[in-house]
Structures are given as structure tokens and as C-alpha cells.
Write a protein that holds these residues in place. Structure first.
Motif, PDB file in Angstrom:
ATOM      1  N   PRO A  39       4.177  -6.598   1.941  1.00  0.00           N
ATOM      2  CA  PRO A  39       4.861  -5.504   2.455  1.00  0.00           C
ATOM      3  C   PRO A  39       6.127  -5.764   2.737  1.00  0.00           C
ATOM      4  O   PRO A  39       6.754  -4.792   3.295  1.00  0.00           O
ATOM      5  CB  PRO A  39       3.875  -4.768   3.339  1.00  0.00           C
ATOM      6  CG  PRO A  39       2.513  -5.313   3.141  1.00  0.00           C
ATOM      7  CD  PRO A  39       2.565  -6.518   2.386  1.00  0.00           C
ATOM      8  N   ARG A  40       6.403  -7.129   3.292  1.00  0.00           N
ATOM      9  CA  ARG A  40       7.635  -7.302   3.936  1.00  0.00           C
ATOM     10  C   ARG A  40       8.734  -7.975   3.141  1.00  0.00           C
ATOM     11  O   ARG A  40       9.841  -8.155   3.394  1.00  0.00           O
ATOM     12  CB  ARG A  40       7.276  -8.211   5.112  1.00  0.00           C
ATOM     13  CG  ARG A  40       6.665  -7.403   6.169  1.00  0.00           C
ATOM     14  CD  ARG A  40       6.121  -8.420   7.207  1.00  0.00           C
ATOM     15  NE  ARG A  40       5.246  -9.390   6.966  1.00  0.00           N
ATOM     16  CZ  ARG A  40       3.897  -9.044   6.868  1.00  0.00           C
ATOM     17  NH1 ARG A  40       3.411  -8.021   7.001  1.00  0.00           N
ATOM     18  NH2 ARG A  40       3.204 -10.026   6.324  1.00  0.00           N
ATOM     19  N   LEU A 100       7.849   4.831  -3.618  1.00  0.00           N
ATOM     20  CA  LEU A 100       8.698   3.685  -3.486  1.00  0.00           C
ATOM     21  C   LEU A 100      10.048   3.667  -4.234  1.00  0.00           C
ATOM     22  O   LEU A 100      11.281   3.442  -3.721  1.00  0.00           O
ATOM     23  CB  LEU A 100       8.004   2.487  -3.736  1.00  0.00           C
ATOM     24  CG  LEU A 100       8.639   0.982  -3.620  1.00  0.00           C
ATOM     25  CD1 LEU A 100       8.717   0.551  -2.159  1.00  0.00           C
ATOM     26  CD2 LEU A 100       7.887  -0.107  -4.398  1.00  0.00           C
ATOM     27  N   VAL A 101      10.005   4.066  -5.232  1.00  0.00           N
ATOM     28  CA  VAL A 101      11.317   4.324  -6.350  1.00  0.00           C
ATOM     29  C   VAL A 101      12.254   5.355  -5.683  1.00  0.00           C
ATOM     30  O   VAL A 101      13.486   5.153  -5.565  1.00  0.00           O
ATOM     31  CB  VAL A 101      10.925   4.536  -7.716  1.00  0.00           C
ATOM     32  CG1 VAL A 101      11.940   5.272  -8.594  1.00  0.00           C
ATOM     33  CG2 VAL A 101      10.279   3.426  -8.524  1.00  0.00           C
ATOM     34  N   ASN A 129       0.688  -1.258   0.006  1.00  0.00           N
ATOM     35  CA  ASN A 129       0.135  -0.013  -0.064  1.00  0.00           C
ATOM     36  C   ASN A 129       0.892   1.293   0.157  1.00  0.00           C
ATOM     37  O   ASN A 129       0.855   1.939   1.036  1.00  0.00           O
ATOM     38  CB  ASN A 129      -0.842  -0.100   1.250  1.00  0.00           C
ATOM     39  CG  ASN A 129      -2.054   0.864   0.976  1.00  0.00           C
ATOM     40  OD1 ASN A 129      -2.228   1.435   0.026  1.00  0.00           O
ATOM     41  ND2 ASN A 129      -2.616   1.210   1.972  1.00  0.00           N
ATOM     42  N   ILE A 130       1.583   1.347  -1.125  1.00  0.00           N
ATOM     43  CA  ILE A 130       2.470   2.616  -1.316  1.00  0.00           C
ATOM     44  C   ILE A 130       2.363   3.277  -2.593  1.00  0.00           C
ATOM     45  O   ILE A 130       2.425   2.134  -3.655  1.00  0.00           O
ATOM     46  CB  ILE A 130       4.016   2.400  -0.599  1.00  0.00           C
ATOM     47  CG1 ILE A 130       4.604   3.584  -0.551  1.00  0.00           C
ATOM     48  CG2 ILE A 130       4.476   1.358  -1.504  1.00  0.00           C
ATOM     49  CD1 ILE A 130       6.214   3.482  -0.192  1.00  0.00           C
ATOM     50  N   HIS A 169      11.261  -0.945   5.399  1.00  0.00           N
ATOM     51  CA  HIS A 169      10.024  -1.702   5.973  1.00  0.00           C
ATOM     52  C   HIS A 169       9.162  -0.430   6.542  1.00  0.00           C
ATOM     53  O   HIS A 169       7.884  -0.486   6.929  1.00  0.00           O
ATOM     54  CB  HIS A 169      10.074  -2.516   7.122  1.00  0.00           C
ATOM     55  CG  HIS A 169      10.508  -4.167   6.623  1.00  0.00           C
ATOM     56  ND1 HIS A 169      10.762  -4.924   7.530  1.00  0.00           N
ATOM     57  CD2 HIS A 169      10.510  -4.554   5.390  1.00  0.00           C
ATOM     58  CE1 HIS A 169      10.891  -6.165   6.646  1.00  0.00           C
ATOM     59  NE2 HIS A 169      10.680  -5.878   5.396  1.00  0.00           N
ATOM     60  N   ARG A 170       9.665   0.615   7.227  1.00  0.00           N
ATOM     61  CA  ARG A 170       9.087   1.684   7.517  1.00  0.00           C
ATOM     62  C   ARG A 170       8.254   2.512   6.530  1.00  0.00           C
ATOM     63  O   ARG A 170       7.149   2.935   7.167  1.00  0.00           O
ATOM     64  CB  ARG A 170      10.016   2.578   8.332  1.00  0.00           C
ATOM     65  CG  ARG A 170      10.894   3.587   7.316  1.00  0.00           C
ATOM     66  CD  ARG A 170      11.974   4.385   7.865  1.00  0.00           C
ATOM     67  NE  ARG A 170      12.730   5.131   6.778  1.00  0.00           N
ATOM     68  CZ  ARG A 170      13.459   4.506   6.017  1.00  0.00           C
ATOM     69  NH1 ARG A 170      14.058   3.211   6.227  1.00  0.00           N
ATOM     70  NH2 ARG A 170      13.987   5.464   5.051  1.00  0.00           N
ATOM     71  N   ILE A 171       8.297   2.236   5.593  1.00  0.00           N
ATOM     72  CA  ILE A 171       7.536   2.983   4.639  1.00  0.00           C
ATOM     73  C   ILE A 171       6.567   1.750   3.868  1.00  0.00           C
ATOM     74  O   ILE A 171       5.469   2.132   3.283  1.00  0.00           O
ATOM     75  CB  ILE A 171       8.227   3.841   3.395  1.00  0.00           C
ATOM     76  CG1 ILE A 171       9.006   2.993   2.499  1.00  0.00           C
ATOM     77  CG2 ILE A 171       8.888   4.990   4.022  1.00  0.00           C
ATOM     78  CD1 ILE A 171       9.448   3.870   1.561  1.00  0.00           C
ATOM     79  N   THR A 172       7.036   0.671   3.628  1.00  0.00           N
ATOM     80  CA  THR A 172       6.124  -0.554   3.075  1.00  0.00           C
ATOM     81  C   THR A 172       5.402  -1.271   3.901  1.00  0.00           C
ATOM     82  O   THR A 172       4.329  -1.610   3.500  1.00  0.00           O
ATOM     83  CB  THR A 172       7.135  -1.653   2.389  1.00  0.00           C
ATOM     84  OG1 THR A 172       7.950  -2.169   3.064  1.00  0.00           O
ATOM     85  CG2 THR A 172       7.943  -0.801   1.176  1.00  0.00           C
ATOM     86  N   ASN A 173       5.471  -1.201   5.142  1.00  0.00           N
ATOM     87  CA  ASN A 173       4.911  -1.938   6.209  1.00  0.00           C
ATOM     88  C   ASN A 173       4.603  -1.027   7.307  1.00  0.00           C
ATOM     89  O   ASN A 173       5.225  -1.248   8.463  1.00  0.00           O
ATOM     90  CB  ASN A 173       5.443  -3.099   6.614  1.00  0.00           C
ATOM     91  CG  ASN A 173       4.592  -4.084   7.319  1.00  0.00           C
ATOM     92  OD1 ASN A 173       3.289  -4.013   7.131  1.00  0.00           O
ATOM     93  ND2 ASN A 173       5.164  -4.988   7.941  1.00  0.00           N
TER      94      ASN A 173
END
Length: 114
Positions: free
Chosen positions: A65-66, A12-13, A6-7, A108-112
Motif C-alpha cells: 500500500p505504500r 485507484l485509476v 486493498n482498493i 497514501h490516504r486512499i491506498t493506506n
């Protein structure tokens, strides 16, 4: 059931582009691009430091997400595709795959963010 990432892909890039150099060798350079066919995927090109002029192209897709799946798409030396079957290139490829997984872990702090 597989969790969706959910990003925003551009976020992300940008995060990968900022974080990845911390996991590479001095002198290596990388470019991170969005995969136009997969909103959960990114393309990473790594130019290895040194006189060999090796360029590694990886496709990374988030399984959730992980967890990220990393695939070597192309390996070139001075603009020519090479066979990655020799021991030194397999070792280099393995190192870069590990670095990509480490980078994914660090994000992980931004993807999860739960």
C-alpha cells in the motif's frame, strides 16, 4: 509478508487521473488506465509538452500500500518508437518516474488508510 493493496482498481485509476496532473509540467497531459492483467497495476501514458511530441508509457504496480514500482514500457516521438538512451530523454524519463512516485505518495490516504 507482502501487504495487499486493498482498493478497487477503478477507484485507484480515478484517483491517479485526478492527482497526477498536479505533478506534471504545465502543458503535459496524462492518461491513466487499469492494467487488465494485474489488479494492483496501472498504465500511465504521459504526453510531454513542447514540439518534440514525446509520449512516455509507464507501467506502475503497487508492491504494497505504500510503495509503487515504475517501469518505462515505451517511448515514442511523433508515433515512432525511439531509443531512450540519450541524456535528455533519460533525464525526462527520470523526472517522470519521480513524478509518478510523488503522485503515489500523495495517494497514501486512499491506498493506506490505516
Amino acid at each position: 509478508m507482502q501487504e495487499e493493496l486493498n482498493i478497487d482498481q477503478n477507484t485507484l485509476v480515478q484517483a491517479w487521473q485526478q492527482q497526477l496532473p498536479q505533478f506534471l509540467e504545465p502543458g503535459d497531459s496524462a492518461q491513466v488506465l487499469a492494467d487488465e492483467n494485474d489488479p494492483q497495476g496501472i498504465r500511465v501514458s504521459i504526453n510531454a509538452a513542447g514540439r518534440q511530441f514525446y509520449s512516455f508509457d509507464f507501467y506502475c504496480t503497487y508492491m504494497d500500500p505504500r510503495e509503487v514500482k515504475v517501469e518505462l514500457v515505451d517511448l515514442e516521438r511523433d508515433g515512432e518508437t525511439v531509443n531512450e538512451q540519450n541524456d535528455r530523454l533519460q533525464e525526462l524519463t527520470g523526472d517522470y518516474v519521480r513524478h509518478l512516485h510523488e503522485c503515489a505518495q500523495s495517494l497514501h490516504r486512499i491506498t493506506n488508510p490505516s
